[in-house]
Design a protein around this motif. Structure first.
Motif, PDB file in Angstrom:
ATOM      1  N   GLU A 258     -25.623 -15.020  65.542  1.00 54.16           N
ATOM      2  CA  GLU A 258     -26.859 -15.024  64.762  1.00 54.16           C
ATOM      3  C   GLU A 258     -27.603 -16.333  64.964  1.00 54.16           C
ATOM      4  OE1 GLU A 258     -24.990 -14.381  60.990  1.00 54.16           O
ATOM      5  OE2 GLU A 258     -24.979 -16.528  60.480  1.00 54.16           O
ATOM      6  N   LEU A 317     -28.679 -10.618  64.707  1.00 50.41           N
ATOM      7  CA  LEU A 317     -29.049 -10.988  63.337  1.00 50.41           C
ATOM      8  C   LEU A 317     -29.840 -12.294  63.329  1.00 50.41           C
ATOM      9  CD1 LEU A 317     -28.718 -10.321  60.298  1.00 50.41           C
ATOM     10  CD2 LEU A 317     -26.655 -11.732  60.315  1.00 50.41           C
ATOM     11  N   SER A 327     -42.200  -8.725  57.999  1.00 49.20           N
ATOM     12  CA  SER A 327     -40.770  -8.700  58.339  1.00 49.20           C
ATOM     13  C   SER A 327     -40.389  -7.442  59.116  1.00 49.20           C
ATOM     14  CB  SER A 327     -39.921  -8.812  57.068  1.00 49.20           C
ATOM     15  OG  SER A 327     -40.228  -7.768  56.160  1.00 49.20           O
ATOM     16  N   GLU A 328     -40.888  -6.284  58.700  1.00 46.68           N
ATOM     17  CA  GLU A 328     -40.524  -5.039  59.385  1.00 46.68           C
ATOM     18  C   GLU A 328     -41.087  -5.008  60.806  1.00 46.68           C
ATOM     19  OE1 GLU A 328     -41.628  -1.684  57.059  1.00 46.68           O
ATOM     20  OE2 GLU A 328     -40.359  -2.238  55.351  1.00 46.68           O
ATOM     21  N   ALA A 331     -39.077  -7.484  62.997  1.00 51.08           N
ATOM     22  CA  ALA A 331     -37.767  -6.928  63.333  1.00 51.08           C
ATOM     23  C   ALA A 331     -37.899  -5.870  64.435  1.00 51.08           C
ATOM     24  CB  ALA A 331     -37.121  -6.314  62.093  1.00 51.08           C
ATOM     25  N   ARG A 332     -38.940  -5.069  64.355  1.00 55.62           N
ATOM     26  CA  ARG A 332     -39.172  -4.049  65.388  1.00 55.62           C
ATOM     27  C   ARG A 332     -39.504  -4.685  66.733  1.00 55.62           C
ATOM     28  NH1 ARG A 332     -44.007   0.507  65.141  1.00 55.62           N
ATOM     29  NH2 ARG A 332     -43.749   1.279  67.282  1.00 55.62           N
ATOM     30  N   SER A 335     -36.385  -6.263  68.177  1.00 58.77           N
ATOM     31  CA  SER A 335     -35.454  -5.213  68.604  1.00 58.77           C
ATOM     32  C   SER A 335     -35.865  -4.648  69.962  1.00 58.77           C
ATOM     33  CB  SER A 335     -35.401  -4.094  67.562  1.00 58.77           C
ATOM     34  OG  SER A 335     -34.901  -4.571  66.327  1.00 58.77           O
ATOM     35  N   LYS A 341     -30.906  -3.235  68.244  1.00 59.24           N
ATOM     36  CA  LYS A 341     -31.443  -3.557  66.921  1.00 59.24           C
ATOM     37  C   LYS A 341     -31.258  -5.033  66.562  1.00 59.24           C
ATOM     38  CE  LYS A 341     -31.298  -2.209  62.049  1.00 59.24           C
ATOM     39  NZ  LYS A 341     -30.671  -1.346  61.031  1.00 59.24           N
ATOM     40  N   VAL A 342     -32.320  -5.616  66.009  1.00 59.66           N
ATOM     41  CA  VAL A 342     -32.278  -6.965  65.453  1.00 59.66           C
ATOM     42  C   VAL A 342     -32.619  -6.870  63.968  1.00 59.66           C
ATOM     43  CG1 VAL A 342     -33.298  -9.277  65.462  1.00 59.66           C
ATOM     44  CG2 VAL A 342     -32.895  -8.093  67.625  1.00 59.66           C
ATOM     45  N   THR A 343     -31.791  -7.443  63.131  1.00 57.37           N
ATOM     46  CA  THR A 343     -31.992  -7.394  61.679  1.00 57.37           C
ATOM     47  C   THR A 343     -32.421  -8.758  61.164  1.00 57.37           C
ATOM     48  OG1 THR A 343     -30.278  -5.693  61.471  1.00 57.37           O
ATOM     49  CG2 THR A 343     -30.893  -6.878  59.464  1.00 57.37           C
ATOM     50  N   LEU A 344     -33.404  -8.780  60.248  1.00 56.60           N
ATOM     51  CA  LEU A 344     -33.801 -10.008  59.558  1.00 56.60           C
ATOM     52  C   LEU A 344     -33.146 -10.024  58.182  1.00 56.60           C
ATOM     53  CD1 LEU A 344     -37.632 -10.218  60.342  1.00 56.60           C
ATOM     54  CD2 LEU A 344     -35.715 -11.007  61.721  1.00 56.60           C
ATOM     55  N   LEU A 345     -32.541 -11.138  57.816  1.00 58.47           N
ATOM     56  CA  LEU A 345     -31.809 -11.222  56.553  1.00 58.47           C
ATOM     57  C   LEU A 345     -32.154 -12.506  55.810  1.00 58.47           C
ATOM     58  CD1 LEU A 345     -29.495 -10.168  54.668  1.00 58.47           C
ATOM     59  CD2 LEU A 345     -27.931 -11.551  56.060  1.00 58.47           C
TER      60      LEU A 345
END
Length: 613
Positions: A258, A317, A327-328, A331-332, A335, A341-345
């Protein structure tokens, strides 16, 4: 800052834009592109720039001042606008967009093909027949990775050329300390060298966890086939990997991959700190100081997009220290760039929150170094902002305390902490004038009203009373806060106001906010800062009260003399500096004081000499 002469025309043009997604392109008087942005609704976003300056950061105000025209490109969706925005920024490098740069330049890992391949660190691609990994910012992580791979797989790092130099000369020190397989003295076959070289490249491309897994499987196969010598060599490589990895700082448990982002802000500057974790280990750290923005989620958006515009390896991540705009969509975009897939947390607790705190501390330290301040001061203010839920770091804090004796000699002290340290030239004292008697809330209302009225009079100076605080701390609980907040709101100001609550032993216990108390014991640095502020404002207020009370007592002693009122008492004290000086003066000296008659001088002289007799 002068107003843009084209502002009216730009405002009218922006109002004609459609309410559809797109990219806008700001240009200066020479037609150069100075800023590129994207919008879900072009009309609403672009018109905001030219409507009012009050809500803009300093950076945006400077940009708007230089805009003379703008273009726009319509897109079918907001995501298409984001992709186009990133592409155009990379092509044009506009002045007012955030463009992360590394002073050291980019580094690459060079993989030389052909017989007896080599791996090395370099700054540019200068061999079309070689393979390159990168680019990476900062040469340290690249040279470190190459050194590790060479040590683990015992590859030569000398200047000898193979196969030309095989069998010529003696082996170097690395062979004797088991860091080289000894190609030059024929201690390893070509096939064995090629296998080690392939494993080293896999190690650099896939990381230690993948390499360890593959080597263990290979070692088991050799053992099953009773090829114990080959299995032993694999075992030695696994031990070398374990030894080298043990030198690195373990950040999180497990095979975590990450990137961790945190932003520290101070005044007109901000610092982005990035910790890159690979297989649970700290792979690299990077820091970038940029112009600050009052909109922190938007600042994070620009920083993340600019960071990954530099063709970096994307992890699954991305961990952030707070909210990020779009954010969405981001992330897209990441990705699609990664192919997975890449996730933002944004973690709130646990192990990842701990790493965020470490990253934020690094950002604060680097920003402090850049601004010539200590990282400790910078970090504690960031912690305070997070604890109180402030929208920005409180760089300029004002604190107030009331002091009196049974309702008489009411005074207030105002102290200022700038960048986490006392700023004594901005300290101020107030004598409460609107009433007598004990009313701490009424006293605080008067003091804050007078202070904010001075701001209205002096705000053009930007200094002293002409500067607004980022935070007001009152010595007291919710009652004090409730008394002051309506005053601040009546001036149309948005200044956070909190109370500092003490325990029975007059020590800081908590911060009062919204009828509740926020404990400061969870953060030692914040607790120390609040305690220091509370003690300092109390000291300053009570010192002023004692001075005033002493003067009042002295003045009362003089007004006991027939014919001497408050005004004449003040004249005497001003001239002779003290009550003792008045008592030791002769009649002639007393009569020399402007406003003191000959008969007054005689009564004053007789009064003190009768007391002595």
């Amino acid at each position: 800052m002068a107003e843009n002469p084209m502002l009216k025309n730009l405002r009218e043009k922006s109002m004609k834009l459609p309410l559809t997604p797109g990219v806008y392109i700001m240009k200066n008087k020479d037609g150069e592109i100075i800023y590129i942005g994207k919008a879900k609704k072009l009309k609403n976003r672009v018109s905001q720039y030219f409507a009012s300056r009050s809500g803009h950061s300093t950076k945006v105000q400077k940009m708007v001042e230089n805009v003379r025209d703008f273009d726009y490109i319509l897109t079918d969706s907001e995501f298409e606008a984001l992709v186009l925005e990133c592409s155009l920024i990379k092509q044009n490098m506009p002045k007012y967009n955030i463009l992360l740069k590394d002073d050291k330049g980019y580094s690459y890992i060079k993989i030389t093909k052909g017989d007896y391949g080599r791996i090395s660190a370099c700054f540019r691609k200068d061999d079309e027949n070689a393979e390159y990994l990168g680019p990476y910012t900062g040469n340290f992580s690249v040279t470190n990775a190459v050194s590790q791979a060479s040590e683990i797989f015992m590859l030569p790092t000398c200047s000898k050329v193979f196969p030309r130099d095989i069998g010529k000369g003696r082996p170097c020190l690395n062979f004797h300390i088991n860091r080289c397989s000894g190609v030059c003295c024929k201690k390893i076959s070509k096939a064995e060298y090629d296998e080690s070289f392939r494993q080293a490249v896999d190690f650099l491309k896939g990381g230690s966890a993948k390499t360890v897994s593959g080597l263990k499987k290979q070692m088991e196969e050799y053992s099953e086939n009773l090829e114990f010598e080959k299995a032993a060599k694999i075992r030695d490589k696994l031990k070398a990997i374990e030894r080298i990895m043990s030198r690195q700082k373990v950040v999180v448990d497990g095979s975590v991959n990450e990137d961790v982002f945190a932003v520290a802000q101070r005044g007109e500057k901000a610092c982005l700190s990035v910790l890159c974790l690979r297989d649970g280990l700290l792979s690299s750290t990077e820091h970038f100081v940029v112009d600050n923005s009052e909109n922190l989620p938007e600042l994070r958006r620009e920083l993340v997009l600019s960071f990954y515009a530099m063709e970096r390896q994307l992890p699954p991540l991305v961990v952030l220290d707070g909210e990020i705009s779009d954010s969405e969509l981001i992330a897209r975009l990441l990705s699609e760039k990664r192919g997975k897939k890449v996730t933002l947390l944004v973690p709130q607790k646990g192990e990842k929150a701990r790493v965020i705190a470490m990253c934020l501390n690094n950002a604060a330290q680097k920003l402090g170094e850049h601004l010539g301040r200590s990282g400790r001061e910078t970090a504690v203010l960031d912690e305070l902002a997070k604890l109180l839920g402030l929208s920005k770091t409180p760089e300029y804090i004002e604190s107030y305390d009331i002091s009196h004796t049974g309702g008489s000699d009411n005074v207030a002290g105002m102290i200022v902490f700038k960048n986490g340290a006392p700023f004594k030239s901005a300290y101020r004292r107030f004598a409460v004038k609107s009433f007598d008697g004990q009313d701490d809330y009424g006293s605080m209302r008067e003091v804050i009203s007078r202070r904010l009225n001075r701001y209205v009079e002096e705000k053009d100076t930007g200094e002293g009373f002409g500067r607004l605080p980022d935070l007001i701390l009152l010595d007291g609980g919710q009652g004090q806060v409730n008394a002051v907040k309506p005053i601040v709101e009546a001036f149309g100001l948005d200044i956070p106001v909190f109370g500092m609550v003490k325990d029975g032993k007059h020590r800081t216990r908590a911060i009062s906010a919204g009828g509740q108390e926020i404990s400061v014991s969870s953060s030692r640095r914040v607790f120390t800062l609040i305690s220091e502020i509370q003690q300092e404002v109390h000291r300053f207020a009570i010192t002023y009260h004692k001075q005033k009370h002493t003067k009042r007592s002295i003045s009362t002693a003089l007004t006991a003399i027939p014919g001497i009122g408050e005004k004449k008492a003040r004249l005497l004290l001003k001239h002779f500096r003290s009550l003792k000086g008045v008592g030791e003066a002769s009649e002639g000296e007393l009569n020399e004081v402007s406003g003191i008659s000959k008969s007054d001088a005689q009564r004053i002289y007789d009064y003190f000499h009768k007391i002595r007799d």
